[in-house]
Design a protein around this motif. Sequence first.
Motif, PDB file in Angstrom:
ATOM      1  N   UNK A 132     -60.650 -24.088  26.682  1.00 47.40           N
ATOM      2  CA  UNK A 132     -60.931 -23.807  25.271  1.00 47.40           C
ATOM      3  C   UNK A 132     -61.109 -22.307  25.015  1.00 47.40           C
ATOM      4  N   UNK A 133     -60.592 -21.862  23.884  1.00 48.25           N
ATOM      5  CA  UNK A 133     -60.768 -20.467  23.463  1.00 48.25           C
ATOM      6  C   UNK A 133     -61.280 -20.471  22.018  1.00 48.25           C
ATOM      7  N   UNK A 134     -62.088 -19.465  21.685  1.00 49.17           N
ATOM      8  CA  UNK A 134     -62.648 -19.362  20.332  1.00 49.17           C
ATOM      9  C   UNK A 134     -61.697 -18.567  19.444  1.00 49.17           C
ATOM     10  N   UNK A 135     -61.387 -19.144  18.277  1.00 49.53           N
ATOM     11  CA  UNK A 135     -60.541 -18.469  17.292  1.00 49.53           C
ATOM     12  C   UNK A 135     -61.077 -18.803  15.903  1.00 49.53           C
ATOM     13  N   UNK A 136     -61.413 -17.770  15.154  1.00 50.87           N
ATOM     14  CA  UNK A 136     -61.911 -17.951  13.784  1.00 50.87           C
ATOM     15  C   UNK A 136     -63.111 -18.902  13.727  1.00 50.87           C
ATOM     16  N   UNK A 137     -63.976 -18.814  14.741  1.00 48.93           N
ATOM     17  CA  UNK A 137     -65.183 -19.620  14.757  1.00 48.93           C
ATOM     18  C   UNK A 137     -64.970 -21.064  15.175  1.00 48.93           C
ATOM     19  N   UNK A 138     -63.767 -21.395  15.649  1.00 46.47           N
ATOM     20  CA  UNK A 138     -63.483 -22.754  16.098  1.00 46.47           C
ATOM     21  C   UNK A 138     -62.985 -22.711  17.539  1.00 46.47           C
ATOM     22  N   UNK A 139     -63.071 -23.875  18.212  1.00 50.68           N
ATOM     23  CA  UNK A 139     -62.634 -23.941  19.601  1.00 50.68           C
ATOM     24  C   UNK A 139     -61.277 -24.655  19.693  1.00 50.68           C
ATOM     25  N   UNK A 141     -57.876 -25.644  22.209  1.00 46.88           N
ATOM     26  CA  UNK A 141     -57.469 -25.846  23.605  1.00 46.88           C
ATOM     27  C   UNK A 141     -56.221 -25.022  23.852  1.00 46.88           C
ATOM     28  N   UNK A 142     -56.343 -24.024  24.686  1.00 50.12           N
ATOM     29  CA  UNK A 142     -55.211 -23.145  24.999  1.00 50.12           C
ATOM     30  C   UNK A 142     -54.234 -23.870  25.928  1.00 50.12           C
ATOM     31  N   UNK A 143     -52.966 -23.932  25.539  1.00 52.22           N
ATOM     32  CA  UNK A 143     -51.962 -24.632  26.361  1.00 52.22           C
ATOM     33  C   UNK A 143     -51.756 -23.946  27.705  1.00 52.22           C
ATOM     34  N   UNK A 144     -51.754 -22.605  27.715  1.00 55.67           N
ATOM     35  CA  UNK A 144     -51.528 -21.888  28.980  1.00 55.67           C
ATOM     36  C   UNK A 144     -52.711 -22.056  29.926  1.00 55.67           C
ATOM     37  N   UNK A 145     -53.936 -21.976  29.390  1.00 51.98           N
ATOM     38  CA  UNK A 145     -55.114 -22.192  30.236  1.00 51.98           C
ATOM     39  C   UNK A 145     -55.180 -23.636  30.721  1.00 51.98           C
ATOM     40  N   UNK A 146     -54.795 -24.568  29.852  1.00 54.13           N
ATOM     41  CA  UNK A 146     -54.798 -25.986  30.230  1.00 54.13           C
ATOM     42  C   UNK A 146     -53.852 -26.232  31.404  1.00 54.13           C
ATOM     43  N   UNK A 147     -52.664 -25.634  31.379  1.00 54.23           N
ATOM     44  CA  UNK A 147     -51.712 -25.807  32.484  1.00 54.23           C
ATOM     45  C   UNK A 147     -52.305 -25.302  33.790  1.00 54.23           C
ATOM     46  N   UNK A 148     -53.005 -24.187  33.721  1.00 52.12           N
ATOM     47  CA  UNK A 148     -53.629 -23.640  34.933  1.00 52.12           C
ATOM     48  C   UNK A 148     -54.736 -24.553  35.443  1.00 52.12           C
ATOM     49  N   UNK A 149     -55.543 -25.073  34.536  1.00 54.47           N
ATOM     50  CA  UNK A 149     -56.690 -25.900  34.913  1.00 54.47           C
ATOM     51  C   UNK A 149     -56.269 -27.251  35.486  1.00 54.47           C
ATOM     52  N   UNK A 150     -55.194 -27.817  34.929  1.00 57.84           N
ATOM     53  CA  UNK A 150     -54.823 -29.190  35.265  1.00 57.84           C
ATOM     54  C   UNK A 150     -53.901 -29.272  36.469  1.00 57.84           C
ATOM     55  N   UNK A 151     -53.425 -28.141  36.969  1.00 57.99           N
ATOM     56  CA  UNK A 151     -52.486 -28.158  38.091  1.00 57.99           C
ATOM     57  C   UNK A 151     -53.078 -28.922  39.268  1.00 57.99           C
ATOM     58  N   UNK A 152     -52.318 -29.889  39.778  1.00 58.52           N
ATOM     59  CA  UNK A 152     -52.861 -30.821  40.768  1.00 58.52           C
ATOM     60  C   UNK A 152     -52.935 -30.248  42.170  1.00 58.52           C
ATOM     61  N   UNK A 153     -52.030 -29.308  42.496  1.00 57.02           N
ATOM     62  CA  UNK A 153     -51.886 -28.827  43.886  1.00 57.02           C
ATOM     63  C   UNK A 153     -51.604 -29.984  44.841  1.00 57.02           C
ATOM     64  N   UNK A 154     -51.106 -31.061  44.284  1.00 59.86           N
ATOM     65  CA  UNK A 154     -50.816 -32.263  45.072  1.00 59.86           C
ATOM     66  C   UNK A 154     -49.567 -32.072  45.928  1.00 59.86           C
ATOM     67  N   UNK A 155     -48.612 -31.287  45.413  1.00 57.17           N
ATOM     68  CA  UNK A 155     -47.325 -31.150  46.084  1.00 57.17           C
ATOM     69  C   UNK A 155     -47.112 -29.707  46.528  1.00 57.17           C
ATOM     70  N   UNK A 156     -46.888 -29.470  47.814  1.00 57.49           N
ATOM     71  CA  UNK A 156     -46.637 -28.111  48.296  1.00 57.49           C
ATOM     72  C   UNK A 156     -45.412 -27.510  47.608  1.00 57.49           C
ATOM     73  N   UNK A 157     -45.554 -26.263  47.194  1.00 56.92           N
ATOM     74  CA  UNK A 157     -44.419 -25.574  46.585  1.00 56.92           C
ATOM     75  C   UNK A 157     -44.202 -25.899  45.130  1.00 56.92           C
ATOM     76  N   UNK A 158     -45.102 -26.676  44.510  1.00 53.12           N
ATOM     77  CA  UNK A 158     -44.916 -26.994  43.095  1.00 53.12           C
ATOM     78  C   UNK A 158     -45.132 -25.736  42.257  1.00 53.12           C
ATOM     79  N   UNK A 159     -44.540 -25.723  41.063  1.00 55.98           N
ATOM     80  CA  UNK A 159     -44.554 -24.529  40.218  1.00 55.98           C
ATOM     81  C   UNK A 159     -44.625 -24.950  38.746  1.00 55.98           C
ATOM     82  N   UNK A 160     -44.918 -23.998  37.907  1.00 55.47           N
ATOM     83  CA  UNK A 160     -44.878 -24.256  36.470  1.00 55.47           C
ATOM     84  C   UNK A 160     -43.438 -24.221  35.986  1.00 55.47           C
TER      85      UNK A 160
END
Length: 679
Positions: A132-139, A141-160
């Motif tokens: 989450x990022x704050x913009x104009x007093x509201x929160x 969900x940043x898509x780029x930050x979400x992709x980083x947070x949700x990355x599973x690391x389940x598969x070696x060599x996986x990429x965005x």
Amino acid sequence: MEFSSRNVETGFQHLCESVFVRLCQIVGTSVQVAIRRETTNIAEMMTRVVDTDTAIEMESGSRREGFRMEGSDYDFMYWPNDHRVIWDMPQFEYYYTENKNLILSDSSESTPGFTLLELLTPTTYRQIHSACVAMNGRFYISSSLFRQQIKTNRFPGSREHGPCESGELPGVAEFDLAFCFACDFWPPSASSWINRCHLWPGREVADDIVRNGCHFVPIGNPIGLHEHEEWRISFSLAEHKLVHTMKHCQFLTYGLLKIFLKEVIDTQSEETSKLLCSYHMKTVVFWVIQQNILPLWCPKNLLACFWVCFKLLLQWVYNGVCPNFFITQNNLFLTKIHGSAQRCLFQQLHGLYEKGLACLLQSPSIRVYISNVLYNPRLSICTNEDRMKSECEYDVELFNEIYMNVPKCPKNLGHCIKYLHTIELMIGEPLTQFQVLTLQRITAHILQSSAFILHNKYTNTNSNRQMYITDRMCCHMLKLAAKFGFISDRMYIAIYYIKTLRYRDALSVTESIKICTAQPGLMYHGNVDQERYTEAVGGQSWSTKMTQAVAHDIHLINYICYIRELTPEQQSSLKNSIPRLTIPLFVMLYFVEFLCYRHTDTNLAQAALEMIQDAVDHFQRPYANRLKRDICWEILGICQQMTGNLQAAFHFYQQTITQYPWHQIQNAAQMRIRDLHIT
């Protein structure tokens, strides 16, 4: 490609029919495509009904549409079931916020097809909160930050890759995993699409699509004001419903466009390669069908269908505008196909256009079939799909799809009961023959899981009567499952007998499995001698074939204890969110025999160990599926350790660690190595 006078029509029809036959070989006949779709549909339907408290998984992409061509990716979408996106605040009242976290779509500053997502209610998901990022007093969900947070690391060599986590499963295929959010409401920006559905897909299908809403995938518009915060509206669910409503000739035309893109367009130059994608081809077919440009879609008209689609694509590239099928203001070419790249791509496509249908001669997959007609104008071509594939080939398709479409692993008895109740309800529904067989196999899977969960629950009870009743119930469920499952489903009975120390009974079961699998007509993972298979079970019902001539690997659900000796592996795998161990049938069969004989006959135990070695060696061959090698080596190491051959065990555990970590059991192997105390 020139035709003259009276022979033009006949020659063109022969050409179309030849390409139709070839596409049925590559893409599949209508029966094969129906098998793929219907088996997936019934399994997905069951999962949706039962797994309401967890993240929802949906297969998407070309495989979900019914393609099984070489290079077809595995695409999956995942979303938390307790989060929902709404379009405006009045929709808030449709949800009970005690069990739903709500997100508001704000597209006021976004280009068509994109939006910001404002988190309205607190979430317990760490990954979402951290994105989450704050913009104009509201929160938001940043898509780029979400992709980083949700990355599973389940598969070696996986990429965005765009909104997805992408990678490759060795020896299988590439994959895309998209973590997203669901919305139960149709986007207001796509409302005009509803009014266009007079002729296709028809009001009933359109209403069903609208009722199921849409999704949001984490990728922003590169030229938008909030690229790193925006989300793209995804119509994946609607698209595969539309593809499923296509006539088979329409579906084959879509397949031909995909082939043409890969083998012809993308090979023109490096500069333009990958500017167009399969999604553009699908969009072209959607528009051509809906605009009713071609009233007749049939084998004799196939190339005319292809040519109309190609001309529309050429027009789009010339104009630099590819309108999204649902939100027409969303230009799919906007960020990639413009300027010099657009001009270069148009010149290349126009060059292909000037060659006419002869441009298809540049496709290695299609070329020979066109040439056959050109050099043999009187060639007789059979377009009867029933004669294109043998009975055995259809059986291979069916039983592989049934095996692949096992629902999520049940975690407890309540979960199992819910599955069985859902199965009971589905039996009363109008199902196709393919769905009935899939449901039959799913039932066997749930009964097996129920038996082991039930036994584990009452293992340590002080009541002999309760243990006796439980044992009777478990045996009954496992034997019932074996009656209408694969040959390999009998293996769970042997595993249960091992678990309850009935070694003689376990050996009796393994002997019966060996007799069945020694039959020359056995189908194992789609590998089969077609002639002998047909001699053995040809003409019999699919249910009979499944129980008498088909075998697959053994699944051990990591929530459930099956064999005590594999507990460290299951725990290691489960800690890494892997739901099951997949063990080759013959590795498991001889492992069970080894566990039985080690108590009674060391010579027979050694013979079983050698058979495990032979089975493991098979899975080291270049063509074998690499994803099962880690567990194969691990089992071999466990057996060697039990015999006291610690040096061999050490070697095999090391082999486990070097394999592709499909089951994530490396920690278990390292723990076993430490326990060997070898310096």
